[in-house]
Scaffold this motif. Structure first.
Motif, PDB file in Angstrom:
ATOM      1  N   ARG A 197       0.826  -1.200   0.000  1.00  0.00           N
ATOM      2  CA  ARG A 197       0.000   0.000   0.000  1.00  0.00           C
ATOM      3  C   ARG A 197       0.872   1.266   0.000  1.00  0.00           C
ATOM      4  NH1 ARG A 197      -1.584   2.923   3.984  1.00  0.00           N
ATOM      5  NH2 ARG A 197      -0.689   1.435   5.460  1.00  0.00           N
ATOM      6  N   ILE A 198       1.931   1.245   0.792  1.00  0.00           N
ATOM      7  CA  ILE A 198       2.822   2.411   0.848  1.00  0.00           C
ATOM      8  C   ILE A 198       3.531   2.596  -0.495  1.00  0.00           C
ATOM      9  CG2 ILE A 198       4.835   3.430   1.993  1.00  0.00           C
ATOM     10  CD1 ILE A 198       4.021   1.874   4.526  1.00  0.00           C
ATOM     11  N   MET A 199       3.905   1.487  -1.118  1.00  0.00           N
ATOM     12  CA  MET A 199       4.574   1.574  -2.428  1.00  0.00           C
ATOM     13  C   MET A 199       3.668   2.243  -3.460  1.00  0.00           C
ATOM     14  SD  MET A 199       6.606  -1.969  -3.070  1.00  0.00           S
ATOM     15  CE  MET A 199       8.371  -1.738  -3.274  1.00  0.00           C
ATOM     16  N   SER A 200       2.403   1.855  -3.485  1.00  0.00           N
ATOM     17  CA  SER A 200       1.468   2.462  -4.452  1.00  0.00           C
ATOM     18  C   SER A 200       1.367   3.963  -4.220  1.00  0.00           C
ATOM     19  CB  SER A 200       0.046   1.902  -4.294  1.00  0.00           C
ATOM     20  OG  SER A 200       0.056   0.551  -4.529  1.00  0.00           O
ATOM     21  N   ARG A 201       1.258   4.317  -2.952  1.00  0.00           N
ATOM     22  CA  ARG A 201       1.120   5.732  -2.608  1.00  0.00           C
ATOM     23  C   ARG A 201       2.372   6.500  -3.045  1.00  0.00           C
ATOM     24  NH1 ARG A 201       1.223   8.552   2.579  1.00  0.00           N
ATOM     25  NH2 ARG A 201       1.550   6.605   3.697  1.00  0.00           N
ATOM     26  N   VAL A 202       3.544   5.940  -2.762  1.00  0.00           N
ATOM     27  CA  VAL A 202       4.797   6.635  -3.088  1.00  0.00           C
ATOM     28  C   VAL A 202       4.960   6.765  -4.604  1.00  0.00           C
ATOM     29  CG1 VAL A 202       7.320   6.394  -3.013  1.00  0.00           C
ATOM     30  CG2 VAL A 202       5.970   6.089  -0.928  1.00  0.00           C
ATOM     31  N   LEU A 203       4.635   5.721  -5.340  1.00  0.00           N
ATOM     32  CA  LEU A 203       4.792   5.781  -6.803  1.00  0.00           C
ATOM     33  C   LEU A 203       3.981   6.949  -7.378  1.00  0.00           C
ATOM     34  CD1 LEU A 203       4.716   1.981  -7.701  1.00  0.00           C
ATOM     35  CD2 LEU A 203       6.621   3.551  -8.124  1.00  0.00           C
ATOM     36  N   ASN A 204       2.753   7.101  -6.893  1.00  0.00           N
ATOM     37  CA  ASN A 204       1.914   8.213  -7.380  1.00  0.00           C
ATOM     38  C   ASN A 204       2.438   9.561  -6.927  1.00  0.00           C
ATOM     39  OD1 ASN A 204       0.039   6.695  -8.787  1.00  0.00           O
ATOM     40  ND2 ASN A 204      -1.037   6.187  -6.882  1.00  0.00           N
ATOM     41  N   LEU A 205       2.875   9.593  -5.670  1.00  0.00           N
ATOM     42  CA  LEU A 205       3.320  10.838  -5.057  1.00  0.00           C
ATOM     43  C   LEU A 205       4.531  11.440  -5.774  1.00  0.00           C
ATOM     44  CD1 LEU A 205       3.003  12.460  -2.186  1.00  0.00           C
ATOM     45  CD2 LEU A 205       4.935  11.028  -1.486  1.00  0.00           C
ATOM     46  N   ILE A 206       5.515  10.613  -6.110  1.00  0.00           N
ATOM     47  CA  ILE A 206       6.799  11.161  -6.562  1.00  0.00           C
ATOM     48  C   ILE A 206       6.936  11.268  -8.068  1.00  0.00           C
ATOM     49  CG2 ILE A 206       8.022  10.396  -4.500  1.00  0.00           C
ATOM     50  CD1 ILE A 206       9.169   8.075  -6.058  1.00  0.00           C
ATOM     51  N   GLN A 207       6.034  10.674  -8.823  1.00  0.00           N
ATOM     52  CA  GLN A 207       6.204  10.593 -10.278  1.00  0.00           C
ATOM     53  C   GLN A 207       6.495  11.948 -10.942  1.00  0.00           C
ATOM     54  OE1 GLN A 207       4.187  11.322 -13.067  1.00  0.00           O
ATOM     55  NE2 GLN A 207       5.423  10.135 -14.534  1.00  0.00           N
ATOM     56  N   PRO A 208       5.677  12.994 -10.698  1.00  0.00           N
ATOM     57  CA  PRO A 208       5.936  14.271 -11.394  1.00  0.00           C
ATOM     58  C   PRO A 208       7.301  14.866 -11.038  1.00  0.00           C
ATOM     59  CG  PRO A 208       3.806  14.315 -10.240  1.00  0.00           C
ATOM     60  CD  PRO A 208       4.499  13.062  -9.811  1.00  0.00           C
ATOM     61  N   GLN A 209       7.684  14.760  -9.773  1.00  0.00           N
ATOM     62  CA  GLN A 209       8.975  15.314  -9.360  1.00  0.00           C
ATOM     63  C   GLN A 209      10.145  14.545  -9.999  1.00  0.00           C
ATOM     64  OE1 GLN A 209       9.873  15.037  -5.158  1.00  0.00           O
ATOM     65  NE2 GLN A 209      11.336  16.729  -5.232  1.00  0.00           N
ATOM     66  N   MET A 210      10.006  13.241 -10.134  1.00  0.00           N
ATOM     67  CA  MET A 210      11.071  12.444 -10.755  1.00  0.00           C
ATOM     68  C   MET A 210      11.246  12.833 -12.213  1.00  0.00           C
ATOM     69  SD  MET A 210      12.101  10.653  -8.266  1.00  0.00           S
ATOM     70  CE  MET A 210      11.574  12.050  -7.351  1.00  0.00           C
ATOM     71  N   GLU A 211      10.105  13.094 -12.858  1.00  0.00           N
ATOM     72  CA  GLU A 211      10.171  13.460 -14.262  1.00  0.00           C
ATOM     73  C   GLU A 211      10.878  14.813 -14.425  1.00  0.00           C
ATOM     74  OE1 GLU A 211       6.378  12.478 -16.055  1.00  0.00           O
ATOM     75  OE2 GLU A 211       7.188  13.144 -17.991  1.00  0.00           O
ATOM     76  N   SER A 212      10.553  15.781 -13.579  1.00  0.00           N
ATOM     77  CA  SER A 212      11.180  17.087 -13.762  1.00  0.00           C
ATOM     78  C   SER A 212      12.657  17.066 -13.336  1.00  0.00           C
ATOM     79  CB  SER A 212      10.392  18.187 -13.043  1.00  0.00           C
ATOM     80  OG  SER A 212      10.382  17.946 -11.676  1.00  0.00           O
ATOM     81  N   LEU A 213      12.984  16.279 -12.313  1.00  0.00           N
ATOM     82  CA  LEU A 213      14.392  16.181 -11.892  1.00  0.00           C
ATOM     83  C   LEU A 213      15.260  15.497 -12.945  1.00  0.00           C
ATOM     84  CD1 LEU A 213      14.667  15.093  -8.162  1.00  0.00           C
ATOM     85  CD2 LEU A 213      15.891  16.941  -9.320  1.00  0.00           C
ATOM     86  N   SER A 214      14.652  14.583 -13.682  1.00  0.00           N
ATOM     87  CA  SER A 214      15.420  13.835 -14.681  1.00  0.00           C
ATOM     88  C   SER A 214      15.980  14.775 -15.753  1.00  0.00           C
ATOM     89  CB  SER A 214      14.556  12.752 -15.306  1.00  0.00           C
ATOM     90  OG  SER A 214      13.546  13.343 -16.086  1.00  0.00           O
ATOM     91  N   ARG A 215      15.290  15.892 -15.999  1.00  0.00           N
ATOM     92  CA  ARG A 215      15.814  16.866 -16.966  1.00  0.00           C
ATOM     93  C   ARG A 215      17.144  17.434 -16.498  1.00  0.00           C
ATOM     94  NH1 ARG A 215      11.182  18.574 -20.322  1.00  0.00           N
ATOM     95  NH2 ARG A 215       9.768  16.918 -19.724  1.00  0.00           N
ATOM     96  N   GLU A 216      17.244  17.684 -15.204  1.00  0.00           N
ATOM     97  CA  GLU A 216      18.499  18.191 -14.627  1.00  0.00           C
ATOM     98  C   GLU A 216      19.589  17.117 -14.705  1.00  0.00           C
ATOM     99  OE1 GLU A 216      19.155  21.259 -13.484  1.00  0.00           O
ATOM    100  OE2 GLU A 216      17.156  21.726 -14.270  1.00  0.00           O
ATOM    101  N   LEU A 217      19.211  15.910 -14.335  1.00  0.00           N
ATOM    102  CA  LEU A 217      20.210  14.830 -14.326  1.00  0.00           C
ATOM    103  C   LEU A 217      20.737  14.547 -15.727  1.00  0.00           C
ATOM    104  CD1 LEU A 217      19.117  11.989 -11.868  1.00  0.00           C
ATOM    105  CD2 LEU A 217      20.871  13.745 -11.593  1.00  0.00           C
ATOM    106  N   SER A 218      19.869  14.693 -16.714  1.00  0.00           N
ATOM    107  CA  SER A 218      20.277  14.345 -18.080  1.00  0.00           C
ATOM    108  C   SER A 218      21.388  15.271 -18.601  1.00  0.00           C
ATOM    109  CB  SER A 218      19.071  14.371 -19.012  1.00  0.00           C
ATOM    110  OG  SER A 218      18.614  15.693 -19.125  1.00  0.00           O
ATOM    111  N   LYS A 219      21.580  16.414 -17.944  1.00  0.00           N
ATOM    112  CA  LYS A 219      22.645  17.336 -18.371  1.00  0.00           C
ATOM    113  C   LYS A 219      23.988  16.982 -17.736  1.00  0.00           C
ATOM    114  CE  LYS A 219      19.286  21.077 -18.221  1.00  0.00           C
ATOM    115  NZ  LYS A 219      18.810  21.987 -17.164  1.00  0.00           N
ATOM    116  N   CYS A 220      23.994  16.024 -16.825  1.00  0.00           N
ATOM    117  CA  CYS A 220      25.217  15.770 -16.051  1.00  0.00           C
ATOM    118  C   CYS A 220      26.067  14.684 -16.681  1.00  0.00           C
ATOM    119  CB  CYS A 220      24.839  15.313 -14.649  1.00  0.00           C
ATOM    120  SG  CYS A 220      23.863  16.548 -13.817  1.00  0.00           S
TER     121      CYS A 220
END
Ligand code: F6R
Length: 365
Positions: A197-220
């Protein structure tokens, strides 16, 4: 079939709440809140020690397992990557038990390590996804991880299912050895039961932030991951995931090793991903983070609500997960690590499910 996912890897990341639940049901009696007989197929009570061997991500799951077996079962663990284990000619005793962890069950070096242990008279357990595999066939006891077929070359759901199984085995071993009381067992099992149950909640919670952070990481060009305790193997797993699918160079280090070398690399171009739930190591890890901040390093802080409230250090981003018990933290903290690597690779346009030079099953040494 990818369902409505772009890649098998994404599908497999989102399948984790469901498959972890299958894995746990095999080892845990949820009605009684106890560890069941399937976790006791090897006699951990009589064992004087445990040898663990595996490759890649499976090895990193084993390294988390080492912390658990030593802490909960007071069983000393000898662990190494299979390609070293098989050739080290280490002295082994037939009173030790051995565990081999392999998604495919066909990895050549892991199989060779298994045969080395068998020749030395150890009792052999296989933590595998493919139950008909060679490693499973050659073992005294098979501990299936129940993850279902894993197609993405980068292992995700197999890793967290391996962790769930190892946690169950370690608690079961502690119960058999009298180092985990009935009361502690019930408390730990209740925490495991909450995990899907916690995993489902976390997956939904963090998805948008992971996507936007990945743009920063892709420059490294380089990324450093730090963690302590069970977050140390997770740091290495985060680095492995990122490098294999995005081809960005990454290293995972024990946070305390920072000042023994890697600190020389810190500058504003290399993000440092710090994995630190609010556990008994938190303050120590934050002081390592302070050393990064003091040198102008950019920090991506993966923590929980208590950790986010406790640290005042400036970060490039803070990923805040719910507070969870430490027995399930490695599985929960795997999710942001997997999604960061996944979205970075997608953003960079690599072949996520079939990264260059890699094979799903490595049957040659
Ligand atoms: C990394 C990865 C590999 C495997 C390793 C062992 O994402 O998938 O590091 O974990 O090749 O494979 P198995 O588990 O099949 O023995």
């Amino acid at each position: 079939d990818k369902g409505n996912h772009r890649h098998f890897m994404e599908k497999e990341i989102y399948e984790q709440p469901e498959v972890i639940s299958h894995a746990l049901s095999h080892y845990v009696d949820f009605a009684e809140n106890t560890i069941g007989p399937n976790a006791a197929a090897i006699d951990f009570k009589a064992a004087t020690g445990l040898a663990i061997s595996a490759c890649g991500t499976a090895y990193l799951a084993g390294l988390v397992g080492k912390y658990w077996f030593e802490r909960y079962a007071r069983l000393p663990v000898e662990i190494d990557v299979a390609s070293e284990f098989r050739y080290r000619e280490m002295p082994l005793s037939s009173s030790q038990a051995a565990l081999f962890i392999s998604q495919s069950g066909e990895t050549a070096d892991t199989l060779a390590s298994l045969r080395y242990c068998r020749d030395n008279g150890l009792k052999i357990g296989a933590v595998v996804n493919v139950r008909e595999s060679t490693i499973a066939r050659e073992s005294d006891a098979v501990f299936p991880i129940m993850a279902g077929p894993e197609i993405g070359v980068a292992s995700t759901k197999a890793f967290t299912c391996q962790l769930a199984v190892l946690a169950s085995l370690a608690i079961g071993a502690g119960k058999a050895r009298g180092t985990v009381s009935a009361e502690e067992e019930r408390a730990l099992v209740r925490h495991l039961a909450e995990m899907p149950r916690i995993m489902s909640r976390v997956l939904n919670l963090i998805q948008p932030q992971m996507e936007s952070l990945s743009r920063e990481l892709s420059k490294c060009k380089d990324v450093l991951y730090l963690g302590r305790g069970t977050s140390f193997p997770l740091a290495m797993e985060g680095a492995l995931k990122l490098k294999e699918i995005s081809y960005i160079h990454a290293e995972g280090y024990a946070a305390g090793e920072l000042k023994h070398g890697p600190i020389a690399l810190i500058d504003e171009n290399m993000p440092v991903i710090v994995i630190a739930p609010y556990d008994r190591f938190f303050e120590k890890t934050v002081s390592n983070m302070q050393e990064v901040a003091a040198r102008g390093g950019r920090i991506i802080f993966i923590t929980d609500e208590a950790g986010a409230a406790a640290s005042k250090l400036p970060t490039m981003a803070t990923i805040t997960l719910p507070v969870v018990d430490e027995i399930i933290a490695p599985m929960i903290f795997s999710l942001p690590i997997q999604l960061l690597a996944y979205h970075t690779a997608v953003f960079m346009g690599t072949d996520v499910d079939q990264p260059r030079n890699l094979a799903k099953s490595v049957t040659v040494e």
